[in-house]
Motif scaffolding. Sequence first.
Motif, short mmCIF file in Angstrom:
data_model
loop_
_atom_site.label_atom_id
_atom_site.label_comp_id
_atom_site.label_asym_id
_atom_site.label_seq_id
_atom_site.Cartn_x
_atom_site.Cartn_y
_atom_site.Cartn_z
N GLU A 139 55.43 56.35 19.33
CA GLU A 139 55.48 55.75 18.01
C GLU A 139 54.15 55.92 17.28
O GLU A 139 53.11 56.14 17.90
CB GLU A 139 55.77 54.25 18.12
N ALA A 195 55.36 53.09 23.75
CA ALA A 195 55.83 51.75 24.07
C ALA A 195 56.37 51.77 25.51
O ALA A 195 56.55 52.84 26.11
CB ALA A 195 56.92 51.31 23.11
N ALA A 212 62.64 51.07 25.01
CA ALA A 212 63.39 50.68 23.82
C ALA A 212 64.87 50.88 24.09
O ALA A 212 65.27 51.70 24.94
CB ALA A 212 62.95 51.49 22.60
N VAL A 250 62.30 47.41 20.68
CA VAL A 250 61.27 48.01 21.51
C VAL A 250 60.83 47.01 22.58
O VAL A 250 60.70 45.81 22.30
CB VAL A 250 60.06 48.43 20.65
N LEU A 284 62.66 50.14 16.66
CA LEU A 284 61.90 51.36 16.86
C LEU A 284 61.28 51.81 15.54
O LEU A 284 61.89 51.69 14.48
CB LEU A 284 62.82 52.48 17.36
#
Length: 732
Positions: A549, A565, A568, A610, A627
């Motif tokens: 991201e 992350a 998700a 997420v 997201l």
Amino acid sequence: SYTADQFAEFGGGLVNMNTWEMAGGRELKVSAGASWDSETTGKRFLTYNGGGLDWLGIEDGTRALPDAIENSRDLIRVGYSQYNPDGYTREEISDFGQMFSNTWEPGEVNALPNRNFSLSLGDKTAWFGRKLDYVFGGSYRYGSEFIQMERNVFRGGVGGEVAPQHEYDIDSYKRTMALGGFASFRYQIHPLHRIGINTLYNHDTSDETRYYYGWNDDRGKWVQDYRLRFVSQKTWTTQLSGNHALPSLLNSTLEWHSTYSRGTRDEPDTREYQFEVDGRRDSGPDPDNDFVLADETQSGSRIFNDLIDHTISAGIDWSIPVIEEDELEGRGLKLKLGGALINRTRDAESRMFQYSQQSGFQLLPSELKGADPEKLFHPDSLADTDYMLIYEATRPTDNYDASLEVYAGYLMFDGRLTSRFRYSIGARVENAYQRTTSFELFPADPDNPAEVEGSFDNTDFTPHLTMIYQLRQQGQLRFSASRTVNRPDFREMSEFEFTNLIGGHAEIGNPNLERALITHYDLRYEQAYGIGNILSFSTFYKSFEKPIEVVIEPTAQNRITYDNAEGADNYGFEIEWRQNLGDLAFLWRGFRLFNPFAISTNYSYLWSEVRLGEEAKGIQTSSERPLQGQSPYLFNFNLNYRNDRLGTIADLYLHVFGERIAEVGAKPLPDIYEQPHPELDFSLKQPFGQHWSLKLGVGNILNPNIEFTQGGHETKIYQKGRSYSIGLSWTN
């Protein structure tokens, strides 16, 4: 849906581009067109004197880095160095500064209409008694675009609120040029064997003059900034492929391909200068003072960026009919196996120079204070070493090289269990090693250079399963499951830093990025009826491991970067409907009047969340959020009119998306959201005579505001403007 004969880097969709076989004889097509933009055409447009071939998007050397600097063995700075034991003197540095061109100020012109031209020729012939198909062509496009934008940068405030930091009005004047060419040959060397060569060339150029004016809170001053930026991107790809039927070898077929691609990005001599004056945010600049050159990193700067990519790829696919297919008896099985490789390398070099004030700007001669930049940076002004000298500000991480190696093999089966039930099952094993190294161009210690390296080495198992059950009355039920990967781009892993707007967000890569894994499941019901009518319902679920991201860093400087992350989830449903309106006459006879019309529409609802790691929870503003880049809904609508007697074809297109996160916020700044804005376009094609065709179009009919918000406040707002186009084509 993903299948194992595709590369595993598959995010949920893939476009395969194939050249066609000539259906008849020679076909020559020539077309030309023009378009007008409501915000640009015929209006004031800022540009500057560049090279003589700028209209083609080709840099003729006008902006090139001077040879003496290009070939230097050290940073262009005053003083001693390991490579230059005698050191550069102030006089030598002054000479370097005078070598650059002295074009800084834009001038005004009236923007001309956009235009485009294209030509293609295809034919079938014989070569040594064997069939040869060929098609080749080229295109040219020139356009102008003016965008006026309000741009606001915020800092964290009290109680989770945001506080204004910088406020700018930005005018961007951009010329775009595109050259393209392609050639494709298919040669039937034997009734069972065919080879082909495809070559594609694309050259896109952007030449921008940007001006912004506004309040910079860090310096407590009003600023005005100009930037001249020329970016040229070229791609050349050549592919050699073959298709062979092998009846004596298990009645199998063999397909192979090898491809070489070369991509470049050249950004020669991006110039930027900024003037500032004392004042107050609420009352404007101080009328008793003049704007003077700002002592700011990118003010009086010249940047030279150069990037070269080389990619070699190859693959082979062998298909064997284990059981010959027979729909009536409900049987059939095909085995397919193969392998592939990719070898990609990149060299990216950046050098930055800045005109540095030697004794404080207030000691400059009065005739240079607040002077226009072409007088301020004129060789005569630079000849006096007491006032201003060029200084190389290239940073230790501004240059990087990178490589990616992928080796893969797969095995899959396509079969039919009954006359109604088909399936495809397979798996791919793919090893990928990716490395990015940011390095200092002129290290102080060549034997121990300062380098920042990021890398990963993964072997991934990516299976797929697809099952299709044919229902009665042209309906079918389809289920698929698969696992794929998503790898970061080289740029996202390098520590090269770029600031698009002084006081705005800088962008830097993250060498610690990892590849992401995606698990896909989807179920689709599809019903075909009539001619071209389809109604379908589908639902899907995707699970991400370590999705990549865009995030805002929790630093004193405004800066964005890329991060993984923890995970998700993404799921939703889609409804799609394609309908010829005349076929609805059984509901109401009046629909017969709409027989030439058809609609095509789909609506998708998407939900995502997420999962953050403990470290990210302490940094990112939203511990529970969608997201980045994921809209909660998407809607597309097309109304098509087709008159077979006149040959008229008209289309109205509408696209709408829901609010989505553009940049993930870091405490105390909230996420930045892109707000919904509808896109409505219209096109009309009308043939006349035997060879001619006319095209008309209106783009961005609604011309909505494009807005980005942070904490309920606008960070960016602008309009693209409506476009009106006309085109004429001739085909033999």
